[in-house]
Scaffold this active site. Structure first.
Site, short mmCIF file in Angstrom:
data_model
loop_
_atom_site.label_atom_id
_atom_site.label_comp_id
_atom_site.label_asym_id
_atom_site.label_seq_id
_atom_site.Cartn_x
_atom_site.Cartn_y
_atom_site.Cartn_z
N ASP A 148 0.84 -1.20 0.00
CA ASP A 148 0.00 0.00 0.00
C ASP A 148 0.88 1.25 0.00
OD1 ASP A 148 -2.29 1.50 0.00
OD2 ASP A 148 -2.67 1.29 2.15
N ASN A 165 -10.20 -3.28 -6.86
CA ASN A 165 -9.38 -2.29 -7.59
C ASN A 165 -9.98 -1.90 -8.96
OD1 ASN A 165 -6.17 -3.45 -6.33
ND2 ASN A 165 -7.40 -1.71 -5.69
C1 FPP Z 1 -1.36 0.12 -3.58
O1 FPP Z 1 -1.03 1.48 -3.63
C2 FPP Z 1 -0.96 -0.57 -4.79
C3 FPP Z 1 -1.78 -1.19 -5.69
C4 FPP Z 1 -3.25 -1.24 -5.52
C5 FPP Z 1 -1.29 -1.82 -6.91
C6 FPP Z 1 0.03 -2.52 -6.77
C7 FPP Z 1 0.45 -2.96 -8.08
C8 FPP Z 1 1.71 -2.99 -8.53
C9 FPP Z 1 2.91 -2.61 -7.74
C10 FPP Z 1 1.92 -3.43 -9.93
C11 FPP Z 1 1.67 -4.91 -10.06
C12 FPP Z 1 2.93 -5.61 -10.34
C13 FPP Z 1 3.16 -6.96 -10.38
C14 FPP Z 1 4.52 -7.46 -10.76
C15 FPP Z 1 2.13 -7.97 -10.08
P1 FPP Z 1 -2.20 2.54 -3.75
O2 FPP Z 1 -2.35 2.88 -5.21
O3 FPP Z 1 -3.43 2.03 -3.09
O4 FPP Z 1 -1.56 3.76 -2.96
P2 FPP Z 1 -2.34 4.88 -2.16
O5 FPP Z 1 -3.13 4.19 -1.07
O6 FPP Z 1 -1.24 5.72 -1.62
O7 FPP Z 1 -3.22 5.60 -3.14
#
Ligand code: FPP
Length: 228
Positions: free
Chosen positions: A13, A61
């Site tokens: 996160d 998501n």
């Molecule tokens: C959370 O940060 C992250 C995600 C929901 C997506 C994570 C995905 C990747 C790193 C790419 C996938 C890669 C592979 C190799 C499977 P957030 O966007 O919720 O952050 P925030 O809470 O600060 O907005």
């Protein structure tokens, strides 16, 4: 290291906040997030962690903007197609949990291809939760058992029909960014997992952070409902 967790689950996160704090578009946070995955996977192999699962895309998501979703898919697609990606270079087995067939066809094929290419690797296995939700996992398992004719189920049967059927339950689940929620990760499998919520955003996570999480885990007293 002794008493290392066999399976570490990671709720990544803070990608968006990492980028916003630096005045960058959110997708650059996801891009940096992939680098943090690489560092963590290499560290797992080095530390002899057998299973590490990453919550990469949840069933919730899909509520994000099309631009952000397409951006995440492009990053994933490019990474999987890269000649020298970490899974091939470090002989890491790639598994997935979740329903893959909602992903664009070429991405779906790239994921299956990576699973196929790495299926004989034995030391470390990474599991990507993709279009995964803990509730959805349980519902799909129960519906499958109903279709098979079961009128009554038990814990063993349910565990054997979840997406994680060949993977031990996580000993430690980490969620970065300081938020203290499970957000529909492996709900059933996490019944006795130790939880830890480091404050850093996911893109800043590295080998040192992983070692700190393991040290914290090693100080915990796991009783599984019993007494010492
Ligand atoms: C959370 O940060 C992250 C995600 C929901 C997506 C994570 C995905 C990747 C790193 C790419 C996938 C890669 C592979 C190799 C499977 P957030 O966007 O919720 O952050 P925030 O809470 O600060 O907005």
């Amino acid at each position: 290291m002794t008493n290392i967790p066999q399976h570490i689950g990671i709720i990544m996160d803070g990608n968006g906040r990492w980028a916003t704090k630096r005045g960058l578009p959110r997708n650059l946070g996801h891009k940096q997030g992939i680098k943090a995955i690489e560092k963590t996977v290499i560290a797992c192999k080095k530390l002899n962690i057998k299973y590490c699962s990453f919550f990469a895309f949840s069933t919730e998501n899909w509520k994000r903007s099309k631009e952000e979703i397409d951006g995440i898919f492009s990053l994933l697609r490019d990474y999987l197609k890269k000649e020298n990606n970490v899974f091939l270079e470090y002989k890491i087995k790639v598994e997935t949990i979740g329903t893959l067939n909602k992903f664009p066809r070429d991405l779906y094929n790239a994921i299956l291809d990576m699973k196929e290419k790495t299926k004989s690797y034995k030391d470390t296995c990474v599991i990507f939760a993709l279009n995964y939700g803990g509730r959805d996992d349980i519902i799909r398992a129960v519906n499958k058992l109903i279709k098979e004719g079961y009128q009554e189920i038990n814990e063993k049967l349910l565990l054997e029909n979840l997406d994680t059927k060949n993977i031990p339950e996580p000993d430690l689940v980490i969620r970065t960014s300081g938020e203290m929620r499970i957000s529909n990760f492996m709900l059933y499998q996490m019944a006795y997992s130790e939880l830890y919520f480091p404050k850093l955003y996911w893109p800043s996570f590295n080998e040192k952070s992983l070692k700190k999480c393991i040290e914290i885990f090693q100080k915990r007293n796991r009783r599984f409902g019993g007494l010492n």
